[in-house]
Design a protein around this motif. Sequence first.
Motif, short mmCIF file in Angstrom:
data_model
loop_
_atom_site.label_atom_id
_atom_site.label_comp_id
_atom_site.label_asym_id
_atom_site.label_seq_id
_atom_site.Cartn_x
_atom_site.Cartn_y
_atom_site.Cartn_z
N PRO A 1 36.17 36.70 34.14
CA PRO A 1 37.59 36.51 33.88
C PRO A 1 38.18 35.21 34.42
O PRO A 1 39.12 34.67 33.83
CB PRO A 1 38.23 37.73 34.57
CG PRO A 1 37.31 38.04 35.70
CD PRO A 1 35.93 37.69 35.21
N ALA B 1 36.74 42.96 26.51
CA ALA B 1 37.38 41.74 27.00
C ALA B 1 36.61 41.19 28.20
O ALA B 1 35.84 41.90 28.85
CB ALA B 1 38.82 42.04 27.40
N GLY B 2 36.85 39.91 28.49
CA GLY B 2 36.17 39.27 29.62
C GLY B 2 36.44 39.97 30.93
O GLY B 2 35.55 40.12 31.78
N ALA B 3 37.69 40.41 31.12
CA ALA B 3 38.03 41.12 32.36
C ALA B 3 37.28 42.44 32.46
O ALA B 3 36.84 42.84 33.55
CB ALA B 3 39.54 41.37 32.41
N GLU B 4 37.12 43.12 31.33
CA GLU B 4 36.37 44.38 31.34
C GLU B 4 34.90 44.15 31.66
O GLU B 4 34.29 44.92 32.42
CB GLU B 4 36.52 45.08 29.98
CG GLU B 4 37.93 45.58 29.70
CD GLU B 4 38.06 46.19 28.32
OE1 GLU B 4 38.72 47.24 28.19
OE2 GLU B 4 37.50 45.61 27.36
N GLY C 1 33.75 41.70 33.41
CA GLY C 1 33.70 41.36 34.83
C GLY C 1 33.74 42.59 35.71
O GLY C 1 33.01 42.69 36.70
N ALA D 1 35.99 32.48 31.26
CA ALA D 1 37.08 32.57 30.28
C ALA D 1 37.77 31.23 30.07
O ALA D 1 38.28 30.94 28.99
CB ALA D 1 38.09 33.62 30.72
#
Length: 385
Positions: free
Chosen positions: A155, A242-245, A247, A159
Motif C-alpha cells: 500500500p 486492492a493493494g491495501a488488502e 498488504g 502503489a
Amino acid sequence: MNLPVNPKNLFIFILAASIASTIGGLPFNSLPVMLGSLADSFSLSSESVGLLGSICFAGYLLGTLGAPFWINRLNWRTLTVASTIGTATAFAVSSQLKSIEALYLVWAFIGFFASTMTCLGMRILTDLPDKVRAFGTRQGIELSVTAAVLFALPPLIIAQWQYPGAALALAVVVGVLGLSAFWVPQGPLLAIAEENQAITNHSRIPLPRSSWVCMGIFFVFLVGNIALWAFLERIGADLKLAGAEIGIVFAVLKLLGGVAAFFVAWIGDRAGVRWPYWIVLLGVLAGLLFLLGAGSFLPFALGAWIWEFAFTCGCVFQVAAIARSDASGRAVVLVPAVFALSSMVGPGLAGQLAAGGSFNGVLLLAAVCSVLPALVYSFWQPAKS
C-alpha cells in the motif's frame, strides 16, 4: 576461534544469527509481492514471472552449495558485512533497470548474496542445544521482521513507485539488518562438550544416508509449497483485491508464520517425531481448500493464513530432523541448498501450471507434495549420528 555458549550470550547469538538469516530470507519472503510488482511494472506473463523466481534461486543455490567449504574458514563478521553490501547493492541496482534480461542477472546476484546470510545464520544455530527451539526462534524473528516489511510494501511503496520503489526499500532494510554484524560471533561456537566431541569424531566421514533422505523429503515438501507461495499474490490479484488488502494478507500471514515458529520453538522436542507431520498436513490441506474456493478477500485471507501457519511449522520440524540426523552440523548447512533447489523448481513449475489462467494446478501440486513427510516419518525416523 571457538567461543563458549553460556546463558549470558546464548540469547545474543540466537538474535544475531536470526537477524543475519532474515537478510537471506528476504528474497523468498517477499517473493510473491516482488514478483507481482515486477509482473505489473513489466507486463510479464506467468511463465516469465516463474522464470525470474527460479533464476533468483539459481544464484541462491550456487551460494549454498559452496557453504560447507567456506563456512568455517571465513570471519563471520566480515562475511556479514560483505553479504549485506552485496545484497543491498543488487536490490538498488535492480531498481534502475528497464530490461528484463538485466533483471534476471541482478536477481541471480540477489539470490547469491542472500544465501550466504542464510547459511551463516543456520550454521551459528547448529552449535546451540535444542535444535527445534533454536531454529523455531530464528524463523519466528525472521518472519516477524518480514511481516512489517510486507505490511508497508504494497500500500505505501508499490502503489506509488511500483517495483523500483520496492527494490530500494528492500535495499534500505537489508542495510539496517546488516548492523547485526556487530553481534555475530567471529567463528564457530562451543555449545556443549558432548556435541562438539561428536562434531570432531564425524567431521571427516561422509554425511549419513539418513541426512540425505531427510533433505530429499524436505525438497519435495518445499517444491509444491514454494510453487504456491510464488503465485499467492497473483491469486489475490486475480480476485481483484486492492493493494491495501494484499498488504494486510501478507503482513498477517508472516506474523502468523512467526507465531507458528515461536510456537514450535516453545514446544521443542516435546512434540514428538511423528504426529507433528500429520497435523501440518491437515493444516496445509485446510488452507488450500479455502484458497480453492476463494472468491473474495476473506476466504483468500483465511486460506493464506492457515496455509502459512502449517507450512512454517512443517519447515521447522523438518529442519530439526535434518539437524538431528547429523551431529557434525554439515547437513543443516545444506538446508539452504535444498531450499534454493526447490525454489528453482517450484516457481518455474507453477508458472507452467498457471499458464492457462487457472491456479488449481498449483494448489494441487502443493497438496500432493505435502503428503510425503507425514507418510515417510510415520514409518521411518533418521538414526541419530
